[in-house]
Design a protein around this motif. Structure first.
Motif, short mmCIF file in Angstrom:
data_model
loop_
_atom_site.label_atom_id
_atom_site.label_comp_id
_atom_site.label_asym_id
_atom_site.label_seq_id
_atom_site.Cartn_x
_atom_site.Cartn_y
_atom_site.Cartn_z
N LEU A 45 0.83 -1.21 0.00
CA LEU A 45 0.00 0.00 0.00
C LEU A 45 0.87 1.26 0.00
O LEU A 45 0.58 2.23 -0.73
CB LEU A 45 -0.92 -0.01 1.23
N ALA A 46 1.95 1.24 0.78
CA ALA A 46 2.83 2.41 0.82
C ALA A 46 3.50 2.65 -0.53
O ALA A 46 3.61 3.79 -1.00
CB ALA A 46 3.88 2.21 1.91
N ALA A 47 3.92 1.55 -1.19
CA ALA A 47 4.56 1.69 -2.50
C ALA A 47 3.57 2.19 -3.55
O ALA A 47 3.90 3.05 -4.38
CB ALA A 47 5.17 0.36 -2.92
N SER A 48 2.37 1.64 -3.52
CA SER A 48 1.37 2.04 -4.52
C SER A 48 0.92 3.49 -4.33
O SER A 48 0.74 4.23 -5.30
CB SER A 48 0.17 1.09 -4.47
N THR A 49 0.73 3.91 -3.07
CA THR A 49 0.34 5.31 -2.82
C THR A 49 1.46 6.27 -3.24
O THR A 49 1.19 7.36 -3.77
CB THR A 49 0.03 5.52 -1.33
N ALA A 50 2.72 5.86 -3.04
CA ALA A 50 3.83 6.70 -3.49
C ALA A 50 3.85 6.84 -5.01
O ALA A 50 4.10 7.91 -5.56
CB ALA A 50 5.15 6.13 -2.99
N LEU A 51 3.56 5.73 -5.70
CA LEU A 51 3.50 5.78 -7.16
C LEU A 51 2.35 6.66 -7.65
O LEU A 51 2.49 7.40 -8.63
CB LEU A 51 3.38 4.37 -7.73
N VAL A 52 1.20 6.56 -6.96
CA VAL A 52 0.05 7.37 -7.37
C VAL A 52 0.34 8.86 -7.19
O VAL A 52 -0.02 9.69 -8.03
CB VAL A 52 -1.20 6.95 -6.56
N GLU A 53 1.02 9.21 -6.11
CA GLU A 53 1.34 10.61 -5.84
C GLU A 53 2.57 11.10 -6.58
O GLU A 53 2.94 12.27 -6.47
CB GLU A 53 1.53 10.81 -4.34
N ALA A 79 5.81 4.91 -16.81
CA ALA A 79 4.42 5.20 -17.16
C ALA A 79 3.97 6.58 -16.70
O ALA A 79 3.06 7.17 -17.28
CB ALA A 79 3.49 4.12 -16.57
N ASP A 80 4.59 7.12 -15.65
CA ASP A 80 4.23 8.44 -15.11
C ASP A 80 5.38 9.41 -15.37
O ASP A 80 6.52 9.16 -14.96
CB ASP A 80 3.95 8.32 -13.60
N ALA A 81 5.07 10.53 -16.03
CA ALA A 81 6.11 11.51 -16.36
C ALA A 81 6.64 12.18 -15.10
O ALA A 81 7.84 12.50 -15.00
CB ALA A 81 5.56 12.55 -17.33
N LYS A 82 5.77 12.39 -14.11
CA LYS A 82 6.19 13.02 -12.86
C LYS A 82 7.19 12.14 -12.11
O LYS A 82 8.21 12.61 -11.59
CB LYS A 82 4.97 13.31 -12.00
N LEU A 83 6.88 10.84 -12.07
CA LEU A 83 7.81 9.90 -11.43
C LEU A 83 9.13 9.82 -12.16
O LEU A 83 10.20 9.72 -11.54
CB LEU A 83 7.16 8.51 -11.36
N GLY A 84 9.09 9.91 -13.48
CA GLY A 84 10.34 9.90 -14.25
C GLY A 84 11.20 11.11 -13.95
O GLY A 84 12.44 11.00 -13.90
N GLY A 85 10.59 12.26 -13.75
CA GLY A 85 11.36 13.45 -13.38
C GLY A 85 12.02 13.31 -12.02
O GLY A 85 13.17 13.75 -11.83
#
Length: 540
Positions: A45-53, A79-85
């Motif tokens: 849950l912690a990993a998934s919430t971090a990915l969502v945010e 898949a997420d541009a924000k995470l890639g940054g």
């Protein structure tokens, strides 16, 4: 982590889904490089919430340092541009995000069971379901809009309570009105009416009961006097008991409504204090409920805030090509209610502009004070005062002094009747004839002068001796004789005694015209005689 085996096939984005139709085709394009399980649901849950945010979790950071750091020269598809940054900033890894990557992720998700070996399908389904439930629960628990939902529910319940209270009170007045109809006209307050009915019951008990804690002394005396001479019908005790039970319901709902209003007021002051100061608790809560949340309301421009709640009227006006509405829910604000009907549109437009600023300040700002709302409300109030007083202030300068305007004076022109327009005589045509006669006389005089000049130049005597000029005395004597003859030949104008002024003026005008034409004719005859004499003298 999955590694791409054939990058050429990824270039064809439109036909990429064909490569993931079966697990065998999918294994030819991508290959599993590293897989690590979560220890429990909380870690997942912690990993998934971090990915969502769009944040980088600790476990993901460790894995990226161990595995991907070896192949630092390769690009990492995210898949997420924000995470890639975030990954590029912290780990200095080149990340890529494009439509090709989204199609690749969709294909991997469809064939995830065939790509990851050693996991039964039942465990995968149970894990996905448990993670989805826990993630939804987390979102509801830590939702930033969770307080807005309380305001939306409270204002909706408040409106429903108002409707039900109106129905109950109307039914109570109508029901008890058969027994005591005069009471409804004397007591106008609904809550006081229900309290009196519950305390007294039958109208005959008003004389012996004390309702001074509910009603003033004057109204209490009127009620007791009306109860003695009432025209209502007699009812049984069972009917009175049912009416009293209905009054209890009305009183309980009214008390709950006041409690709910206080709760809504406190919530609004805590969440949107500037909006509450600008338009009030009820209007602000209705705006938030209509938009869905405070954040959605902050995204609306001022023109939309002005017309929220009047969508039907707006589209009806656009369809029929008529005037569009000037206000919606904001019409119920106190500032709009204070203005005149002429200025309501201007005030609602200005209030909507300031309200949009306060909404954004409440939704996105960190400060929770209501100073901004108070300042903007003061500006709107000053503008309203200027419009009501119709004050014209200077654009340049200090803007405090009133512009000097000249006093308006109404200057009207008085037109007088012209009596000359009543005359029907053709005066213009006769004047034209006289002018024509004068022009003929001038032409004759010019010809005569030319003739004299020619005769003077052509005169010569024999032997070269000039002819002697005649004396002027003879000419003067001849002119005197001709004037005497003309005076004898002129006819005398008849003497008329007019009976009124109009007839005398007309006759005088006719005589003047006659004399003018006669004189002109005599002048022409004189000139003809002079010409003949001059010819005779020239021949001699």
């Amino acid at each position: 982590f999955l590694q791409v085996l054939n990058e050429k096939k990824l270039q064809e984005v439109d036909s990429l889904w064909k490569e993931f139709e079966t697990p065998e085709k999918a294994n030819k394009i991508v290959k599993l490089k590293h897989f690590e399980k979560f220890q429990d649901t909380t870690e997942a849950l912690a990993a998934s919430t971090a990915l969502v945010e769009g944040k980088l979790s600790k476990n993901l950071k460790k894995i990226l340092k161990k595995i991907v750091a070896k192949d630092a020269h390769e690009q990492l598809a995210v898949a997420d541009a924000k995470l890639g940054g975030v990954i590029k900033e912290k780990l200095n890894l080149s990340c890529i995000h494009s439509p090709m990557v989204t199609e690749l992720m969709r294909g991997i998700r469809s064939q995830i069971e065939g790509l990851i070996t050693g996991l039964p399908s039942r465990e995968m389904a149970a894990m996905c379901l448990g993670l989805a439930h826990s993630l939804s629960r987390y979102k509801l628990k830590f939702s930033p809009d969770k307080v807005d939902t309380m305001i939306i529910q409270a204002i909706s319940l408040l409106d429903d309570l108002d409707k039900e209270l109106n129905n109950y009170i109307m039914r109570c007045r109508e029901w008890y009105g058969w027994h005591f109809p005069e009471l409804g006209k004397i007591i106008t307050d609904n809550l006081a009416y229900c309290k009196c009915v519950r305390k007294v019951g039958d109208r005959s008990n008003f004389a012996s009961s004390d309702v001074s804690d509910i009603l003033p002394e004057e109204i209490e005396e009127d009620v007791k006097a009306a109860a003695e001479i009432s025209m209502g019908t007699e009812v049984s005790e069972e009917d009175i008991n049912n009416i009293i039970h209905l009054c209890d319901q009305v009183i309980e709902i009214s008390e709950y409504r006041t409690q709910l209003y206080d709760y809504l007021k406190n919530r609004m002051m805590a969440i949107a204090p500037n909006l509450t100061v600008m338009v009030g608790e009820l209007v602000g809560a209705r705006l938030i409920a209509h938009a869905g949340s405070l954040l959605n309301l902050a995204k609306h421009p001022a023109s939309t805030v002005q017309l929220l709640g009047a969508e039907k009227a707006l589209f009806r006006a656009l369809k029929t090509k008529r005037d569009t509405p000037k206000f919606g829910l904001i019409y119920h604000a106190s500032l709009v209610g204070q203005s005149n009907a002429k200025n309501k549109g201007k005030i609602s437009r200005m209030l909507a502009a300031k309200t949009a600023l306060t909404i954004r300040y409440d939704a996105l700002g960190e400060n929770t004070s209501a100073e901004m709302g108070a300042e903007n409300r003061l500006k709107v109030e000053t503008r309203l005062r200027l419009l009501e007083e119709r004050g014209i202030r200077r654009i340049s300068g200090t803007g405090k002094a009133l512009a000097k305007t000249d006093k308006y004076q109404n200057k009207s022109e008085v037109k007088v009747f012209n009596p000359s327009g009543d005359s029907t005589l053709p005066a213009v045509s006769k004047k034209r004839k006289i002018q024509e006669v004068d022009e003929q006389d001038t032409e004759v005089a010019v010809k005569a002068k030319k003739f004299k000049a020619e005769t003077k130049e052509g005169t010569a005597l024999e032997d070269g001796e000039p002819v002697k000029k005649k004396k002027k005395k003879k000419d003067k004597e001849k002119q005197a004789e001709e004037e005497a003859v003309l005076s004898e030949e002129l006819p005398t104008s008849p003497v008329i005694e007019p009976c009124c002024l109009a007839t005398s003026v007309v006759l005088l005008f006719h005589n003047a015209l006659f004399m003018a034409t006669f004189v002109c004719l005599q002048n022409t005859e004189k000139k003809k005689k002079k010409k003949k004499k001059m010819k005779d003298e020239g021949e001699d």
